[in-house]
Design a protein around this motif. Structure first.
Motif, PDB file in Angstrom:
ATOM      1  N   VAL A  15       4.045 -11.984  -1.683  1.00  0.00           N
ATOM      2  CA  VAL A  15       2.976 -11.097  -0.974  1.00  0.00           C
ATOM      3  C   VAL A  15       3.296  -9.712  -0.822  1.00  0.00           C
ATOM      4  N   LEU A  16       2.875  -8.832  -1.508  1.00  0.00           N
ATOM      5  CA  LEU A  16       3.278  -7.517  -1.450  1.00  0.00           C
ATOM      6  C   LEU A  16       2.287  -6.419  -0.934  1.00  0.00           C
ATOM      7  N   SER A  17       2.502  -5.814   0.265  1.00  0.00           N
ATOM      8  CA  SER A  17       1.554  -5.005   0.907  1.00  0.00           C
ATOM      9  C   SER A  17       1.749  -3.817   0.795  1.00  0.00           C
ATOM     10  N   VAL A  18       0.903  -2.907   0.423  1.00  0.00           N
ATOM     11  CA  VAL A  18       1.219  -1.288  -0.064  1.00  0.00           C
ATOM     12  C   VAL A  18       0.365  -0.666   1.416  1.00  0.00           C
ATOM     13  N   GLY A  19       1.306   0.331   1.846  1.00  0.00           N
ATOM     14  CA  GLY A  19       0.592   1.307   2.669  1.00  0.00           C
ATOM     15  C   GLY A  19       1.671   1.731   3.716  1.00  0.00           C
ATOM     16  N   ARG A  20       1.712   2.873   4.127  1.00  0.00           N
ATOM     17  CA  ARG A  20       2.390   3.636   4.981  1.00  0.00           C
ATOM     18  C   ARG A  20       2.302   3.181   6.363  1.00  0.00           C
TER      19      ARG A  20
ATOM     20  N   LEU B 184       5.568   5.735  -5.822  1.00  0.00           N
ATOM     21  CA  LEU B 184       5.421   5.354  -7.089  1.00  0.00           C
ATOM     22  C   LEU B 184       6.921   4.707  -7.376  1.00  0.00           C
ATOM     23  N   ASP B 185       8.040   5.662  -7.436  1.00  0.00           N
ATOM     24  CA  ASP B 185       9.251   4.716  -7.925  1.00  0.00           C
ATOM     25  C   ASP B 185       9.493   3.739  -6.975  1.00  0.00           C
ATOM     26  N   GLU B 186       9.239   3.611  -5.718  1.00  0.00           N
ATOM     27  CA  GLU B 186       9.566   2.546  -4.783  1.00  0.00           C
ATOM     28  C   GLU B 186       8.897   1.359  -5.404  1.00  0.00           C
ATOM     29  N   LEU B 187       7.601   1.545  -5.456  1.00  0.00           N
ATOM     30  CA  LEU B 187       6.761   0.179  -5.680  1.00  0.00           C
ATOM     31  C   LEU B 187       6.942  -0.252  -7.090  1.00  0.00           C
ATOM     32  N   VAL B 188       7.505   0.711  -8.057  1.00  0.00           N
ATOM     33  CA  VAL B 188       7.912   0.159  -9.647  1.00  0.00           C
ATOM     34  C   VAL B 188       9.033  -0.902  -9.377  1.00  0.00           C
ATOM     35  N   GLU B 189       9.825  -0.190  -8.388  1.00  0.00           N
ATOM     36  CA  GLU B 189      11.307  -0.945  -8.199  1.00  0.00           C
ATOM     37  C   GLU B 189      10.960  -2.283  -7.704  1.00  0.00           C
ATOM     38  N   VAL B 190       9.980  -2.318  -6.778  1.00  0.00           N
ATOM     39  CA  VAL B 190       9.686  -3.571  -5.756  1.00  0.00           C
ATOM     40  C   VAL B 190       9.213  -4.461  -6.821  1.00  0.00           C
ATOM     41  N   VAL B 191       7.965  -4.199  -7.407  1.00  0.00           N
ATOM     42  CA  VAL B 191       7.252  -4.919  -8.514  1.00  0.00           C
ATOM     43  C   VAL B 191       8.196  -5.685  -9.398  1.00  0.00           C
ATOM     44  N   ARG B 192       8.889  -4.935  -9.863  1.00  0.00           N
ATOM     45  CA  ARG B 192      10.092  -5.489 -11.036  1.00  0.00           C
ATOM     46  C   ARG B 192      10.747  -6.530 -10.248  1.00  0.00           C
ATOM     47  N   TRP B 193      11.573  -6.155  -9.066  1.00  0.00           N
ATOM     48  CA  TRP B 193      12.443  -7.071  -8.455  1.00  0.00           C
ATOM     49  C   TRP B 193      11.678  -8.380  -8.183  1.00  0.00           C
ATOM     50  N   LEU B 194      10.518  -8.101  -7.515  1.00  0.00           N
ATOM     51  CA  LEU B 194       9.727  -9.442  -7.278  1.00  0.00           C
ATOM     52  C   LEU B 194       9.297 -10.272  -8.364  1.00  0.00           C
ATOM     53  N   SER B 195       8.985  -9.697  -9.403  1.00  0.00           N
ATOM     54  CA  SER B 195       8.538 -10.321 -10.629  1.00  0.00           C
ATOM     55  C   SER B 195       9.830 -11.368 -11.158  1.00  0.00           C
TER      56      SER B 195
ATOM     57  N   SER C  64      -5.020  10.239  -4.284  1.00  0.00           N
ATOM     58  CA  SER C  64      -3.808  10.061  -5.037  1.00  0.00           C
ATOM     59  C   SER C  64      -2.664   9.290  -4.394  1.00  0.00           C
ATOM     60  N   ASP C  65      -2.732   8.865  -3.196  1.00  0.00           N
ATOM     61  CA  ASP C  65      -2.016   7.968  -2.538  1.00  0.00           C
ATOM     62  C   ASP C  65      -2.165   6.576  -2.889  1.00  0.00           C
ATOM     63  N   ASP C  66      -2.931   6.212  -3.614  1.00  0.00           N
ATOM     64  CA  ASP C  66      -3.236   4.926  -4.078  1.00  0.00           C
ATOM     65  C   ASP C  66      -2.722   4.642  -5.265  1.00  0.00           C
ATOM     66  N   LEU C  67      -1.584   3.920  -5.375  1.00  0.00           N
ATOM     67  CA  LEU C  67      -0.805   3.976  -6.433  1.00  0.00           C
ATOM     68  C   LEU C  67      -0.424   2.466  -7.112  1.00  0.00           C
ATOM     69  N   THR C  68      -1.110   1.497  -6.488  1.00  0.00           N
ATOM     70  CA  THR C  68      -0.711   0.113  -7.033  1.00  0.00           C
ATOM     71  C   THR C  68      -1.228  -0.088  -8.537  1.00  0.00           C
ATOM     72  N   ARG C  69      -2.304   0.574  -9.016  1.00  0.00           N
ATOM     73  CA  ARG C  69      -2.760   0.611 -10.378  1.00  0.00           C
ATOM     74  C   ARG C  69      -1.476   0.940 -11.138  1.00  0.00           C
ATOM     75  N   ASP C  70      -1.112   2.357 -11.068  1.00  0.00           N
ATOM     76  CA  ASP C  70       0.007   2.857 -11.759  1.00  0.00           C
ATOM     77  C   ASP C  70       1.380   2.176 -11.385  1.00  0.00           C
ATOM     78  N   ALA C  71       1.686   1.758 -10.328  1.00  0.00           N
ATOM     79  CA  ALA C  71       2.843   1.266 -10.189  1.00  0.00           C
ATOM     80  C   ALA C  71       3.092  -0.031 -11.122  1.00  0.00           C
ATOM     81  N   VAL C  72       2.010  -0.921 -11.039  1.00  0.00           N
ATOM     82  CA  VAL C  72       2.138  -2.145 -11.814  1.00  0.00           C
ATOM     83  C   VAL C  72       2.132  -1.834 -13.262  1.00  0.00           C
ATOM     84  N   ALA C  73       1.228  -0.937 -13.668  1.00  0.00           N
ATOM     85  CA  ALA C  73       1.318  -0.581 -15.105  1.00  0.00           C
ATOM     86  C   ALA C  73       2.479  -0.166 -15.584  1.00  0.00           C
TER      87      ALA C  73
END
Lengths: 450, 450
Positions: B37-42, B78-89, B105-114
């Protein structure tokens, strides 16, 4: 410092010099100290418990001027934990681990941190002695041999003395290709042990690592307005203040305006926050129900204390919840005389002297009935103020009134009674909470006007 | 399947065949489906809110027979989210992401997963139309252009229709050296939207991916005994039952015995759980205060309903909290007549007819006084049962009595009144909660004896 770690070079006071421990650079010059919170334990992943340790640690770390970048929760699995610790060590300067320090074979934090760092576990005689002593202090039989495991920590780690029976440790991980030169703090997972060890052993050290600066968060609790209205009133007043970070957090019964300011130390941050706090209070006027830790119930009791006055309640829809909310505040007995939860219609007549004609004519949920309840509460308890509430809390309509139809009334010391009513959204618990807050907030406003 | 992913080959029903989506193997044969489970938000990392979405999702995933291995929370970077998604995958078969799907512009899940998957974002006309329609349905002005961003999801992803205004998506990440062939579900972070989208769109699919089997969790709520005593009574009764997983969870007012059983489908799991549940109930006898979702308050009101009886309370230390707890249960008015919170001593005399001699002789916190309160509650409200409580809830001693000294009394329909007292540990809120539970539990036991 490994190459993996993202650069964070915002201008934060006190970060110009690097932070070192025993000659190892934990935070390079110009960077803000970053941290991760790692919670170890299967019950979190099963959804049996919510990870409130991570919430608490984050608030404290932020207060020390540290930027928390990751929360992670992992099960009691050695390979996975090693992998997580290594990955996190490449992302942040500091890792705070909670849990996995108990005496069973499932408690793997010691082993995982040691293996991630490429270190052996060493037995500490003084920790063994401390654990034995804790057993003696608690009047428990002599230490089981399983607990010997708890006296072993990674080579070179600094032991943190046990609060309960579990010692913690602090370790700087030796940098390799896989591992960053990260400072790891391993704390027990039991919340009160974790908190005490953090405050005593970790907070002072990470405060220094952060560069000695501090972030203060001030909270203004607003009741009676929506989040977007509040933002619209507050944001223009602080336009151009780049040093102030504002956030708005809607809870069931209130909106919190959170103000964050970072400065060289806690006193400076607090001082800098005061005019901003006053600006926000000025913008919101009477919607401000409390500051910082003071919530609506605290404010009401403080104002009652200042005025030397008391309140009593007569609650239909909330069934005693308003009195109970006040009763949970330490020292409540100075302001709260008592309350009646009147669920059955007869009780409204007998205990509070609500006239049967009023109940018959208007029904149990009505302006007139609520007025009588407030008056009855004030009179029967001999209080200065009386609160009365009625409403339809669901499930399902009552006497053709929709769920969420609520009334609240306040009997004033001079005998005047005012009544308000509206339709509030939410399920049964939320309607109860919102109705109670509306009534308490009315009393708060009138006390502040006096 | 990447080499990074840890092997999990416990014998779980329904895992002999692999699970595929569009010809891509998500779960190889013989493995149990694993998830993160990955929760996104400051706001989570700031400690402003606790990540209850992760708790809820974990419970649901477990119910679908899925082994949740990791929770992670990351900020809107964005960079962190990309890194986390890859690691979890690389760790799990399925990732459920909550949050980061809003219009800013703070909502980055779409960009990060892509980006993690090496894919472009594609605009979906039908999603744009759905978002416009949601604005119209909600009576809001026409869709701001910022929301166009929400109609873009990774190429090849399956759109999940918006519940609020944020669409979600499901995507199988194309396997590379850095990324596992993981199924990612991106859901909005607003809890009710996340829950509705999970139940509607995600749960059916992951249930199939898991191999069609299901895990059922049954909960026995026990009151009046400690965790270790309860474990000692339950565990021997289920020795040798390797198919049953037991856990014990101490809450402030109760201990939960949690029973987990996995079978080919939900019905079979539920059926298999019934004799185990009965075994646990048999072992604990009268300590059982509720089953599954039924907690102490629910049980009391159900038993009162069965008996056609009512209760009223007279509460000193708890200030109405017992009545309020009952009042929060839907349909409470059938069993709860009302209650009095008597904080001031005079109120005890006036409203409940507690004799001044009793108060004078024994003081406000005493067996005799509590007995009179219970009797007064029953009589004044005309209820079948009366509950009375007094105690020292702190801070600080009262009349030389330690914090945690509490008494609870129950007036029976036949006029008998029983009183109990003990010393309970905890802070003010916990003492109030435990005293209320002790009183409610006494009523529960007497109702079950009748």
């Amino acid at each position: 410092m490994t190459e993996h770690r993202p650069e964070r070079t915002e201008e934060v006071p006190g970060t110009q010099e690097p932070s070192e421990i025993d000659g190892v650079v934990i935070r390079p010059a110009g960077e803000q100290l970053t941290a991760a919170v790692l919670s170890v334990g299967r019950e979190i992943l099963l959804g049996d418990i919510t990870d409130t340790n991570a919430t608490w640690l984050s608030g404290r770390l932020r207060g020390a001027g540290i930027d928390v970048r990751h929360h992670h929760a992992a099960a009691d699995d050695l390979d996975e934990l090693v992998e997580v610790v290594r990955w996190l060590s490449r992302q942040v300067h500091v890792i705070v681990v909670g849990g996995g320090l108990g005496p069973t074979s499932d408690d793997l934090t010691r082993d995982a941190v040691a293996r991630a760092a490429g270190l052996e576990l060493h037995h500490h005689d003084d920790l063994e002695e401390a654990i034995r002593q804790r057993f003696a202090d608690l009047g428990r039989p002599s230490m089981p041999s399983a607990n010997l495991r708890q006296a072993r920590i990674p080579a070179g780690a600094m032991p943190l003395q046990p609060i309960g029976t579990a010692p913690g440790f602090a370790l700087t991980m030796p940098e390799t290709d896989d591992v960053g030169a990260t400072r790891v703090y391993a704390l027990p997972g039991v919340p009160w042990e974790l908190k005490e060890m953090f405050v005593g052993d970790v907070e002072p050290e990470v405060g220094v690592l952060a560069g000695g600066h501090a972030t203060v968060t001030r909270v203004v609790h607003a009741v009676g307005k929506g989040e977007s209205d509040i933002a619209a009133e507050v944001e223009p007043r602080l336009a151009g203040r780049d040093d102030v970070e504002l956030s708005f957090l809607a809870r069931g019964q209130e909106v919190q305006v959170r103000i964050m300011i970072t400065a060289d130390d806690a006193d400076a941050a607090r001082e800098a926050s005061q005019p901003v706090l006053e600006e926000v209070i000025g913008a919101l006027g009477p919607a401000v129900a409390g500051i910082d830790d003071e919530e609506l119930e605290d404010t009401v009791l403080r104002l009652l204390g200042d005025a030397g006055q008391t309140v009593a309640t007569a609650e239909s829809a909330t069934a005693g919840d308003i009195a109970a909310r006040l009763g949970k505040v330490p020292g409540a007995s100075h302001g709260l005389v008592g309350g009646v939860a009147v669920y059955a219609t007869e009780a409204k007549q007998d205990l509070l002297g609500v006239a049967p004609e009023v109940l018959e004519k208007h029904g149990p949920v009505a302006e007139e009935t609520t007025r009588e309840l407030a008056r009855g509460a004030k009179e029967r308890f001999g209080a200065d103020w009386g609160i009365g509430v009625t409403g339809v809390v669901g499930p399902g309509k009552k006497n053709d009134l929709e769920v969420g139809t609520v009334f609240w009334a306040l009997a004033h010391p001079d005998g005047e009674v005012e009544v308000h009513g509206r339709q509030v959204p939410g399920d049964r618990e939320l309607v109860i909470a919102r109705l109670g807050s509306a009534a308490l907030d009315l009393l708060r406003r009138r006390l502040q006007e006096d």
